[in-house]
Design a protein around this motif. Structure first.
Motif, PDB file in Angstrom:
ATOM      1  N   VAL A 184       2.751   6.103  -2.547  1.00  0.00           N
ATOM      2  CA  VAL A 184       4.455   6.913  -3.592  1.00  0.00           C
ATOM      3  C   VAL A 184       3.676   8.019  -4.511  1.00  0.00           C
ATOM      4  O   VAL A 184       4.095   9.318  -3.763  1.00  0.00           O
ATOM      5  CB  VAL A 184       5.158   6.536  -3.708  1.00  0.00           C
ATOM      6  CG1 VAL A 184       6.070   6.808  -4.094  1.00  0.00           C
ATOM      7  CG2 VAL A 184       5.926   5.444  -2.634  1.00  0.00           C
ATOM      8  N   PHE A 185       3.056   7.915  -5.405  1.00  0.00           N
ATOM      9  CA  PHE A 185       2.867   8.743  -6.112  1.00  0.00           C
ATOM     10  C   PHE A 185       0.586   8.771  -6.450  1.00  0.00           C
ATOM     11  O   PHE A 185       0.969   9.322  -7.724  1.00  0.00           O
ATOM     12  CB  PHE A 185       3.524   8.303  -7.956  1.00  0.00           C
ATOM     13  CG  PHE A 185       4.675   8.568  -7.817  1.00  0.00           C
ATOM     14  CD1 PHE A 185       4.984   9.150  -8.610  1.00  0.00           C
ATOM     15  CD2 PHE A 185       5.610   6.474  -8.031  1.00  0.00           C
ATOM     16  CE1 PHE A 185       6.029  10.050  -9.112  1.00  0.00           C
ATOM     17  CE2 PHE A 185       6.682   6.806  -8.010  1.00  0.00           C
ATOM     18  CZ  PHE A 185       6.590   8.107  -8.599  1.00  0.00           C
ATOM     19  N   GLU A 186       0.721   9.036  -5.005  1.00  0.00           N
ATOM     20  CA  GLU A 186      -1.118   9.655  -4.928  1.00  0.00           C
ATOM     21  C   GLU A 186      -1.432  10.192  -5.699  1.00  0.00           C
ATOM     22  O   GLU A 186      -1.680  11.089  -6.509  1.00  0.00           O
ATOM     23  CB  GLU A 186      -1.093   9.585  -3.452  1.00  0.00           C
ATOM     24  CG  GLU A 186      -3.052  10.313  -3.728  1.00  0.00           C
ATOM     25  CD  GLU A 186      -2.910   9.966  -1.779  1.00  0.00           C
ATOM     26  OE1 GLU A 186      -3.929  10.085  -1.478  1.00  0.00           O
ATOM     27  OE2 GLU A 186      -2.228   9.490  -1.155  1.00  0.00           O
ATOM     28  N   LYS A 187      -0.577  11.814  -5.293  1.00  0.00           N
ATOM     29  CA  LYS A 187      -0.508  13.337  -6.044  1.00  0.00           C
ATOM     30  C   LYS A 187      -0.170  13.383  -7.267  1.00  0.00           C
ATOM     31  O   LYS A 187      -1.737  13.301  -8.244  1.00  0.00           O
ATOM     32  CB  LYS A 187      -0.321  14.314  -4.991  1.00  0.00           C
ATOM     33  CG  LYS A 187       0.206  16.125  -5.860  1.00  0.00           C
ATOM     34  CD  LYS A 187       0.725  16.384  -5.276  1.00  0.00           C
ATOM     35  CE  LYS A 187       0.822  17.660  -5.448  1.00  0.00           C
ATOM     36  NZ  LYS A 187       1.416  18.429  -4.758  1.00  0.00           N
ATOM     37  N   ASP A 188       0.543  12.745  -7.762  1.00  0.00           N
ATOM     38  CA  ASP A 188       0.695  12.910  -9.679  1.00  0.00           C
ATOM     39  C   ASP A 188      -0.565  12.563 -10.330  1.00  0.00           C
ATOM     40  O   ASP A 188      -0.698  12.151 -11.177  1.00  0.00           O
ATOM     41  CB  ASP A 188       2.145  12.186  -9.793  1.00  0.00           C
ATOM     42  CG  ASP A 188       3.363  12.516  -9.328  1.00  0.00           C
ATOM     43  OD1 ASP A 188       4.072  13.468  -8.909  1.00  0.00           O
ATOM     44  OD2 ASP A 188       3.573  12.218  -7.862  1.00  0.00           O
ATOM     45  N   LEU A 189      -0.842  10.800  -9.464  1.00  0.00           N
ATOM     46  CA  LEU A 189      -1.850   9.550  -9.984  1.00  0.00           C
ATOM     47  C   LEU A 189      -3.283  10.374  -9.526  1.00  0.00           C
ATOM     48  O   LEU A 189      -4.193  10.778 -11.035  1.00  0.00           O
ATOM     49  CB  LEU A 189      -2.084   8.475  -9.116  1.00  0.00           C
ATOM     50  CG  LEU A 189      -0.978   7.556  -9.409  1.00  0.00           C
ATOM     51  CD1 LEU A 189      -1.103   6.344  -8.525  1.00  0.00           C
ATOM     52  CD2 LEU A 189      -0.684   7.057 -11.105  1.00  0.00           C
ATOM     53  N   GLU A 190      -3.571  11.382  -9.061  1.00  0.00           N
ATOM     54  CA  GLU A 190      -4.666  11.966  -8.961  1.00  0.00           C
ATOM     55  C   GLU A 190      -4.856  13.094 -10.197  1.00  0.00           C
ATOM     56  O   GLU A 190      -5.976  13.083 -10.822  1.00  0.00           O
ATOM     57  CB  GLU A 190      -4.877  12.601  -7.552  1.00  0.00           C
ATOM     58  CG  GLU A 190      -5.616  11.364  -6.222  1.00  0.00           C
ATOM     59  CD  GLU A 190      -6.909  11.431  -6.927  1.00  0.00           C
ATOM     60  OE1 GLU A 190      -7.713  11.929  -7.892  1.00  0.00           O
ATOM     61  OE2 GLU A 190      -7.674  10.827  -6.223  1.00  0.00           O
ATOM     62  N   LEU A 227       9.528   4.149  -3.958  1.00  0.00           N
ATOM     63  CA  LEU A 227       8.655   3.044  -4.600  1.00  0.00           C
ATOM     64  C   LEU A 227       9.337   1.775  -4.786  1.00  0.00           C
ATOM     65  O   LEU A 227       8.233   1.062  -4.663  1.00  0.00           O
ATOM     66  CB  LEU A 227       7.888   3.998  -6.152  1.00  0.00           C
ATOM     67  CG  LEU A 227       7.369   2.267  -6.994  1.00  0.00           C
ATOM     68  CD1 LEU A 227       6.332   2.126  -6.979  1.00  0.00           C
ATOM     69  CD2 LEU A 227       6.891   3.299  -9.108  1.00  0.00           C
ATOM     70  N   VAL A 228      10.157   1.210  -5.699  1.00  0.00           N
ATOM     71  CA  VAL A 228      11.082   0.909  -5.453  1.00  0.00           C
ATOM     72  C   VAL A 228      11.165  -0.356  -4.353  1.00  0.00           C
ATOM     73  O   VAL A 228      11.450  -1.434  -4.307  1.00  0.00           O
ATOM     74  CB  VAL A 228      12.282   0.816  -6.087  1.00  0.00           C
ATOM     75  CG1 VAL A 228      13.628  -1.099  -6.134  1.00  0.00           C
ATOM     76  CG2 VAL A 228      12.497   0.753  -8.281  1.00  0.00           C
ATOM     77  N   VAL A 229      12.048   0.951  -3.488  1.00  0.00           N
ATOM     78  CA  VAL A 229      12.166  -0.026  -2.136  1.00  0.00           C
ATOM     79  C   VAL A 229      11.074  -0.911  -1.304  1.00  0.00           C
ATOM     80  O   VAL A 229      11.013  -2.262  -1.273  1.00  0.00           O
ATOM     81  CB  VAL A 229      12.525   0.531  -1.203  1.00  0.00           C
ATOM     82  CG1 VAL A 229      12.777   0.545   0.134  1.00  0.00           C
ATOM     83  CG2 VAL A 229      13.776   1.357  -1.422  1.00  0.00           C
ATOM     84  N   HIS A 277      -2.888   0.836   5.315  1.00  0.00           N
ATOM     85  CA  HIS A 277      -1.162   1.921   5.235  1.00  0.00           C
ATOM     86  C   HIS A 277      -1.297   1.855   6.548  1.00  0.00           C
ATOM     87  O   HIS A 277      -0.476   1.114   7.504  1.00  0.00           O
ATOM     88  CB  HIS A 277      -0.954   2.113   4.171  1.00  0.00           C
ATOM     89  CG  HIS A 277       0.598   2.961   4.622  1.00  0.00           C
ATOM     90  ND1 HIS A 277       1.061   1.795   3.589  1.00  0.00           N
ATOM     91  CD2 HIS A 277       1.582   3.293   4.780  1.00  0.00           C
ATOM     92  CE1 HIS A 277       2.845   2.422   3.955  1.00  0.00           C
ATOM     93  NE2 HIS A 277       2.873   3.385   5.015  1.00  0.00           N
ATOM     94  N   ARG A 278      -2.433   2.090   7.189  1.00  0.00           N
ATOM     95  CA  ARG A 278      -2.108   3.181   8.975  1.00  0.00           C
ATOM     96  C   ARG A 278      -2.949   2.372   9.277  1.00  0.00           C
ATOM     97  O   ARG A 278      -2.335   2.064  10.572  1.00  0.00           O
ATOM     98  CB  ARG A 278      -2.626   4.537   8.920  1.00  0.00           C
ATOM     99  CG  ARG A 278      -2.096   5.180   7.440  1.00  0.00           C
ATOM    100  CD  ARG A 278      -1.113   5.781   8.420  1.00  0.00           C
ATOM    101  NE  ARG A 278      -0.029   6.986   8.104  1.00  0.00           N
ATOM    102  CZ  ARG A 278      -0.437   8.399   7.644  1.00  0.00           C
ATOM    103  NH1 ARG A 278      -1.489   8.907   8.272  1.00  0.00           N
ATOM    104  NH2 ARG A 278       0.102   9.415   6.924  1.00  0.00           N
ATOM    105  N   THR A 284       1.073  -1.506  -0.027  1.00  0.00           N
ATOM    106  CA  THR A 284      -0.120  -0.089  -0.043  1.00  0.00           C
ATOM    107  C   THR A 284       0.454   1.253   0.148  1.00  0.00           C
ATOM    108  O   THR A 284       0.843   1.676  -0.543  1.00  0.00           O
ATOM    109  CB  THR A 284      -0.869   0.215   1.118  1.00  0.00           C
ATOM    110  OG1 THR A 284      -0.454  -0.459   2.772  1.00  0.00           O
ATOM    111  CG2 THR A 284      -2.120  -1.171   0.642  1.00  0.00           C
ATOM    112  N   GLY A 285       2.035   0.648   0.690  1.00  0.00           N
ATOM    113  CA  GLY A 285       2.401   2.011   0.554  1.00  0.00           C
ATOM    114  C   GLY A 285       3.110   2.405  -0.582  1.00  0.00           C
ATOM    115  O   GLY A 285       3.791   3.619  -1.470  1.00  0.00           O
ATOM    116  N   ALA A 286       3.474   1.862  -2.004  1.00  0.00           N
ATOM    117  CA  ALA A 286       4.197   1.155  -3.060  1.00  0.00           C
ATOM    118  C   ALA A 286       3.095   2.473  -3.824  1.00  0.00           C
ATOM    119  O   ALA A 286       3.646   3.260  -4.485  1.00  0.00           O
ATOM    120  CB  ALA A 286       4.725   0.334  -3.504  1.00  0.00           C
TER     121      ALA A 286
END
Length: 432
Positions: free
Chosen positions: A31-37, A398-400, A181-182, A26-28
């Motif tokens: 990571v790009f939540e804002k960008d994807l939105e 993202l990778v990690v 995630h939380r 879920t963390g992965a």
């Protein structure tokens, strides 16, 4: 000694591995939540820049109220970028979305007091658990807007006053991912489970590094390179051991900073170590003119939103964005958060409180003037999400996180292979 550390590594992983895998996955995604939105719904966030001047905020407010008649506007965010929409935050409650649960709200309120204060719009939703109360994290006067949980955000074209979209965060895919995630969707109990699993993960990473450490210098090269052309068992081993070494430091940092959202004692420790007060002072109050002293909210003679924005631009002409939180009542002040072009991260804002009648500055504080505890705590989110250095650190994050999801799987496979090997050995001994 390595057998001792191997057992600790194994049993802690068996206890918390599934939780760790879900948290990493879920963390992965987040990571790009804002960008994807913004990529999925560009019409909400972007418009065609116009050579004509933007319409007054009062006109945009009328459009919001026409779109949602029972709405109560609690804040507005305006960007210097002429292609961005204007974001209006609405009060929570029946018309503004469901209130956060008690345990969730508690964590959200304290988030802002520690220095990671949301400013409205997308950054607000990312800033502190989606559902926080006002900028002070308190129920007092001042910049806080509205009662109840955080309501929806309405996006308006600044040139045409057309409503371009509405975001109710609790109805989105990313809210579900954040809840997993939380707290595994389990409220306070789930949050505790995630917190304990995160603590165990720190020990797992530490014991993993001990187990990785090669016995000889010659073996170092073997532990640093994946043998992609080997058999599947050896490949699984290398994916766990070799990639685990490269990801260990990042995973440790992500897990350590993640504790801030699980345990109150951890946050108190940050402020104790930095010798900083944890609670922020109450916001200042406006001087109510005698003729309007009996008014309860937005009395005649109060500063208009346009006037407040003009004042904010005078105080910070180079700011990237201006986030205004409107006063709750007749004594409240207008809180303005501005983001400088060279800000350390997107919530590293400067803050000023304006008298809602005269526009006089009642209190101001730059990011550098926050106490050390607030600045350290404020860094936890951009470090935890990988946004601290923009796209490069987001890609690493993202990778990690994806690797973190795979380690419990490859680790279990290694354990099962070892058990199978030991059973075969025992059978051979029994036959002999």
């Amino acid at each position: 000694m390595k057998v001792f550390f191997r057992n600790i590594h194994l049993y802690l992983s068996l206890v918390s591995g599934l939780i760790i895998a879900v948290v990493c996955l879920t963390g992965a995604v987040l990571v790009f939540e804002k960008d994807l939105e913004q990529a999925w719904h560009p019409e909400r966030y972007f418009v065609q820049a116009s050579p004509t001047a933007a319409l007054p905020l009062a006109r945009l407010q009328q459009a919001v109220l026409a779109y949602k008649a029972d709405a109560k506007i609690t804040g507005v965010k305006v960007y210097a970028d002429p292609t961005r929409t204007v974001e209006f935050s609405l009060a929570g409650g029946p018309e503004g979305g469901k209130k956060p649960e008690a345990g969730e709200a508690k964590g959200l309120r304290t988030e802002q007091a520690r220095g990671s204060r949301p400013e409205g719009g997308q950054e607000a939703r990312n800033g502190a658990d989606k559902g926080e109360k006002g900028p002070e994290g308190k129920g007092g006067k001042g910049g806080k807007g509205g009662e109840g949980g955080r309501g929806p955000v309405v996006f308006v074209n600044p040139y045409t006053a057309a409503v371009t979209g509405e975001l109710n965060y609790r109805e989105t895919f990313f809210f579900t991912m954040m809840a997993l995630h939380r707290g595994m969707l389990g409220g306070p109990v789930g949050k505790l489970i995630v917190g304990v699993s995160t603590l165990l993960f720190l020990f797992i990473i530490g014991t993993g590094l001990v187990l990785w450490w090669p016995a000889t210098r010659k073996a170092v090269k073997q532990r640093l390179k994946v043998k992609w052309n080997s058999g599947w068992k050896r490949l699984n081993h290398d994916l766990h051991i070799v990639l685990g070494f490269y990801a260990a430091l990042f995973l440790f940092v992500f897990a350590f900073t993640g504790l801030a959202w699980s345990f109150e004692w951890f946050n108190k420790g940050i402020f104790a170590v930095t010798n900083s007060p944890m609670e922020r002072p109450e916001p200042p109050v406006s001087v109510v003119p005698a003729a309007t002293a009996v008014a309860t909210a937005a009395p005649a003679g109060a500063l208009t939103t346009d006037a407040a924005l003009t004042r904010a631009r005078q105080l910070a002409p180079q700011a990237i964005s201006y986030a205004l939180q409107l006063p709750k009542d007749s004594t409240g002040s207008i809180r303005v958060a501005t983001l400088r072009p060279n800000a350390v991260y997107e919530n590293a804002t400067d803050e000023v409180f304006l008298d809602q009648y005269s526009g006089q500055v009642l209190r101001e504080q730059t990011y550098e003037q926050r106490n050390l505890g607030q600045r350290v705590r404020g860094l936890f989110k951009p470090v935890h999400t990988g946004s601290i250095f923009g796209w490069p650190s987001k890609i690493i994050s993202l990778v990690v996180c994806v690797l973190g999801f795979t380690f419990p799987i490859t680790g279990v496979i290694m354990w099962l292979n070892r058990l199978k090997k030991e059973r075969k050995k025992l059978r051979r001994v029994a036959v002999a």
